[in-house]
Design a protein around this motif. Structure first.
Motif, mmCIF file in Angstrom:
data_model
loop_
_atom_site.group_PDB
_atom_site.id
_atom_site.type_symbol
_atom_site.label_atom_id
_atom_site.label_comp_id
_atom_site.label_asym_id
_atom_site.label_seq_id
_atom_site.Cartn_x
_atom_site.Cartn_y
_atom_site.Cartn_z
ATOM 1 N N LYS A 102 0.819 -1.217 0.000
ATOM 2 C CA LYS A 102 0.000 0.000 0.000
ATOM 3 C C LYS A 102 0.847 1.258 0.000
ATOM 4 C CE LYS A 102 -3.808 -2.310 2.386
ATOM 5 N NZ LYS A 102 -4.615 -2.369 3.641
ATOM 6 N N LYS A 103 1.859 1.286 0.853
ATOM 7 C CA LYS A 103 2.726 2.463 0.907
ATOM 8 C C LYS A 103 3.909 2.244 -0.018
ATOM 9 C CE LYS A 103 5.271 5.414 4.152
ATOM 10 N NZ LYS A 103 6.546 5.399 3.433
ATOM 11 N N LYS A 104 4.031 3.067 -1.031
ATOM 12 C CA LYS A 104 5.114 2.906 -1.991
ATOM 13 C C LYS A 104 6.423 3.377 -1.366
ATOM 14 C CE LYS A 104 2.493 1.325 -5.268
ATOM 15 N NZ LYS A 104 2.590 -0.067 -5.725
ATOM 16 N N SER A 105 7.028 2.501 -0.581
ATOM 17 C CA SER A 105 8.200 2.886 0.199
ATOM 18 C C SER A 105 9.440 2.097 -0.209
ATOM 19 C CB SER A 105 7.922 2.660 1.690
ATOM 20 O OG SER A 105 7.543 1.312 1.920
ATOM 21 N N ILE A 106 9.404 1.508 -1.397
ATOM 22 C CA ILE A 106 10.532 0.705 -1.863
ATOM 23 C C ILE A 106 11.455 1.591 -2.690
ATOM 24 C CG2 ILE A 106 11.229 -1.392 -3.047
ATOM 25 C CD1 ILE A 106 9.368 -1.834 -0.652
ATOM 26 N N ARG A 107 12.654 1.810 -2.202
ATOM 27 C CA ARG A 107 13.594 2.696 -2.883
ATOM 28 C C ARG A 107 14.270 2.027 -4.081
ATOM 29 N NH1 ARG A 107 17.200 4.604 2.297
ATOM 30 N NH2 ARG A 107 15.614 5.742 3.454
ATOM 31 N N TRP A 108 14.565 0.749 -3.938
ATOM 32 C CA TRP A 108 15.486 0.088 -4.852
ATOM 33 C C TRP A 108 15.338 -1.418 -4.697
ATOM 34 C CZ3 TRP A 108 19.214 -3.095 -2.742
ATOM 35 C CH2 TRP A 108 20.271 -3.500 -3.565
ATOM 36 N N ILE A 109 15.475 -2.167 -5.796
ATOM 37 C CA ILE A 109 15.432 -3.626 -5.753
ATOM 38 C C ILE A 109 16.678 -4.150 -6.455
ATOM 39 C CG2 ILE A 109 14.185 -5.717 -6.413
ATOM 40 C CD1 ILE A 109 11.607 -4.082 -6.382
ATOM 41 N N GLY A 110 17.434 -4.980 -5.768
ATOM 42 C CA GLY A 110 18.656 -5.535 -6.340
ATOM 43 C C GLY A 110 18.595 -7.050 -6.443
#
Length: 222
Positions: A102-110
């Motif tokens: 719900k909260k778009k709190s993902i900065r980065w995916i590695g």
């Protein structure tokens, strides 16, 4: 430690498939212990056969439930294995779960990967920035095939057409007889630059006291 889940498989000795922990706001996901490479210096002895402890939907629900439990926390997500891109179905299920938070709190995916798969589906997630940390332990493709014991690894050029939200980074182990000197490191860096890659990490293999099945001492630099 933010959370820990251990998922059991029959009479296998307590292997886990999903780990998440908070460390500098980073969320770690182990997709599976399956790997299609057979690196002789590897800490583990993975098998290409998937260790299946729960189906993809259940796994993804667990990922989402952990992220939803921390609505005020910003995360970076590190997806590893085994080989995390080996099972496309599971990887997509995980990404769908992350995207549904719900909260778009993902900065980065590695992703830490051996580069045997080209994840073109990452373009379907334009709200995220992805880093592919591709392991390449030599500037020769044929030598990499020998090191990984894996003919499925791809040429770096195969990753050049990925979408703009994907960055390619290289991870190189310093192995005796291969990249084992400053001169060899310079050749490696030139090869990376020739492939328009400007982020390289060199790693040393370490001796581990009291072990016989960990890093093979023959590969470790003095």
């Amino acid at each position: 430690v933010m959370n820990f889940m251990q998922l059991m498989t029959g009479d296998e000795y307590k292997k886990y498939e999903l780990i998440s922990q908070k460390e500098h706001e980073r969320f770690y996901i182990v997709t599976s212990f399956a790997c299609n490479s057979k690196c002789q210096y590897c800490l583990f002895r993975f098998d290409a056969k998937r260790i299946r402890t729960c189906d993809d939907k259940v796994f993804a629900v667990k990922v989402k439930s952990i992220l939803d439990a921390y609505p005020d926390t910003d995360f970076s997500v590190s997806i590893t294995g085994g080989e995390p891109l080996l099972d496309e179905r599971r990887t997509i299920a995980i990404l769908d779960a992350i995207a549904s938070v719900k909260k778009k709190s993902i900065r980065w995916i590695g992703f830490g990967t051996n580069g045997s798969s080209v994840p073109t589906y990452l373009e379907d997630y334009p709200d995220f920035h992805f880093d592919l940390y591709i392991s390449r332990h030599h500037y020769s493709y044929d030598r990499n095939v020998e090191i990984f014991r894996n003919k499925q690894i791809r040429q770096l050029s195969d990753f050049s057409n990925l979408s703009h939200n994907v960055s390619i980074r290289l991870s190189c182990n310093l192995i005796r007889g291969d990249i084992d000197s400053v001169e060899q490191m310079k050749l490696y860096l030139q090869w990376a630059e020739d492939n328009s890659i400007h982020d390289v990490t060199f790693r040393e293999l370490n001796r581990i006291a009291g072990t016989s099945t960990m890093y093979d001492q023959r590969y470790i630099l003095d």
